[in-house]
Motif scaffolding. Structure first.
Motif, PDB file in Angstrom:
ATOM      1  N   GLY A  52       0.809  -1.213   0.000  1.00  0.00           N
ATOM      2  CA  GLY A  52       0.000   0.000   0.000  1.00  0.00           C
ATOM      3  C   GLY A  52       0.839   1.259   0.000  1.00  0.00           C
ATOM      4  O   GLY A  52       2.059   1.220  -0.098  1.00  0.00           O
ATOM      5  N   ASN A  53       0.152   2.394   0.116  1.00  0.00           N
ATOM      6  CA  ASN A  53       0.859   3.671   0.071  1.00  0.00           C
ATOM      7  C   ASN A  53       0.439   4.609   1.196  1.00  0.00           C
ATOM      8  O   ASN A  53       0.627   5.809   1.097  1.00  0.00           O
ATOM      9  N   VAL A  54      -0.133   4.071   2.261  1.00  0.00           N
ATOM     10  CA  VAL A  54      -0.627   4.920   3.342  1.00  0.00           C
ATOM     11  C   VAL A  54       0.138   4.667   4.633  1.00  0.00           C
ATOM     12  O   VAL A  54       0.804   3.655   4.790  1.00  0.00           O
ATOM     13  N   GLY A  55       0.022   5.606   5.527  1.00  0.00           N
ATOM     14  CA  GLY A  55       0.561   5.458   6.869  1.00  0.00           C
ATOM     15  C   GLY A  55       2.068   5.540   6.942  1.00  0.00           C
ATOM     16  O   GLY A  55       2.749   5.970   6.002  1.00  0.00           O
ATOM     17  N   LEU A  56       2.593   5.119   8.087  1.00  0.00           N
ATOM     18  CA  LEU A  56       4.028   5.168   8.335  1.00  0.00           C
ATOM     19  C   LEU A  56       4.785   4.289   7.353  1.00  0.00           C
ATOM     20  O   LEU A  56       5.803   4.694   6.797  1.00  0.00           O
ATOM     21  N   GLN A  57       4.272   3.066   7.129  1.00  0.00           N
ATOM     22  CA  GLN A  57       4.930   2.164   6.178  1.00  0.00           C
ATOM     23  C   GLN A  57       4.939   2.753   4.773  1.00  0.00           C
ATOM     24  O   GLN A  57       5.950   2.717   4.074  1.00  0.00           O
ATOM     25  N   GLY A  58       3.810   3.292   4.342  1.00  0.00           N
ATOM     26  CA  GLY A  58       3.712   3.863   3.005  1.00  0.00           C
ATOM     27  C   GLY A  58       4.649   5.043   2.809  1.00  0.00           C
ATOM     28  O   GLY A  58       5.234   5.209   1.741  1.00  0.00           O
ATOM     29  N   ALA A  59       4.805   5.857   3.849  1.00  0.00           N
ATOM     30  CA  ALA A  59       5.704   7.008   3.756  1.00  0.00           C
ATOM     31  C   ALA A  59       7.137   6.557   3.523  1.00  0.00           C
ATOM     32  O   ALA A  59       7.838   7.085   2.653  1.00  0.00           O
ATOM     33  N   VAL A  60       7.578   5.564   4.277  1.00  0.00           N
ATOM     34  CA  VAL A  60       8.945   5.061   4.132  1.00  0.00           C
ATOM     35  C   VAL A  60       9.123   4.404   2.760  1.00  0.00           C
ATOM     36  O   VAL A  60      10.097   4.661   2.055  1.00  0.00           O
ATOM     37  N   ALA A  61       8.164   3.558   2.377  1.00  0.00           N
ATOM     38  CA  ALA A  61       8.253   2.859   1.092  1.00  0.00           C
ATOM     39  C   ALA A  61       8.291   3.844  -0.070  1.00  0.00           C
ATOM     40  O   ALA A  61       9.047   3.658  -1.027  1.00  0.00           O
ATOM     41  N   SER A  62       7.494   4.897   0.007  1.00  0.00           N
ATOM     42  CA  SER A  62       7.458   5.900  -1.047  1.00  0.00           C
ATOM     43  C   SER A  62       8.829   6.536  -1.258  1.00  0.00           C
ATOM     44  O   SER A  62       9.302   6.655  -2.394  1.00  0.00           O
TER      45      SER A  62
END
Length: 162
Positions: A52-62
């Motif tokens: 996905g692209n949301v939340g804390l994980q999404g921010a780092v992955a982006s």
């Protein structure tokens, strides 16, 4: 467990990230994600996360993905189909259960970073800890203890070990 650390005989090049698909209410969470993102990019560390692209994980992955880093998202099939968390950065792997998400991530990474999160994050953390105790893996597991988020959990684990 408190203060436990070890020097690794190798450089970590691929980390697994477990944490919230929400940004949370504490502004220090996102501020620390910016620091983590910068460090992963600077060290050219690849990332596996919950998709996905949301939340804390999404921010780092982006950020890792945008800076040409290798990113693999492991996401539950029914969530991927409904796009609850938006599109995944990098390569998306659909899995049938959280257990298989952690199992697949465990085979892809050399260490885990646990971010603040809820029940799903704790499920992943305790799954990984139990696998260590059963000898199924020996990868380091680090808690990113932002603003004391994990203090009570660390105390609980220290008490459980004692």
């Amino acid at each position: 467990m408190e203060g436990t650390s070890r020097t690794l005989p190798y450089t970590i090049r691929f980390v697994g990230l477990l944490g919230s698909h929400s940004l949370g209410r504490n502004p220090k969470f996102m501020a620390n994600m910016v620091d983590l993102e910068r460090e992963l990019v600077r060290r050219r560390i690849s990332l596996a996360y919950g998709g996905g692209n949301v939340g804390l994980q999404g921010a780092v992955a982006s950020t890792v993905f945008t800076n040409s880093g290798l990113v693999r998202g492991f996401i539950l099939g029914y969530i991927a189909t409904r796009r609850v968390y938006g599109p995944t950065y990098g390569v998306e792997h659909t899995v049938s259960s959280n257990y298989y998400k952690y199992f697949e991530m465990n085979h892809a990474v050399e260490a885990f970073i646990i971010l603040p999160g809820g029940v799903d994050t704790m499920e992943g953390l305790f799954t990984l800890i139990s696998w260590v105790s059963e000898g199924l893996h020996n990868r380091p597991i680090g808690l990113l203890n932002i603003d004391g988020y994990f203090d009570n959990l660390i105390k609980f684990l220290d008490d459980a070990v004692r």
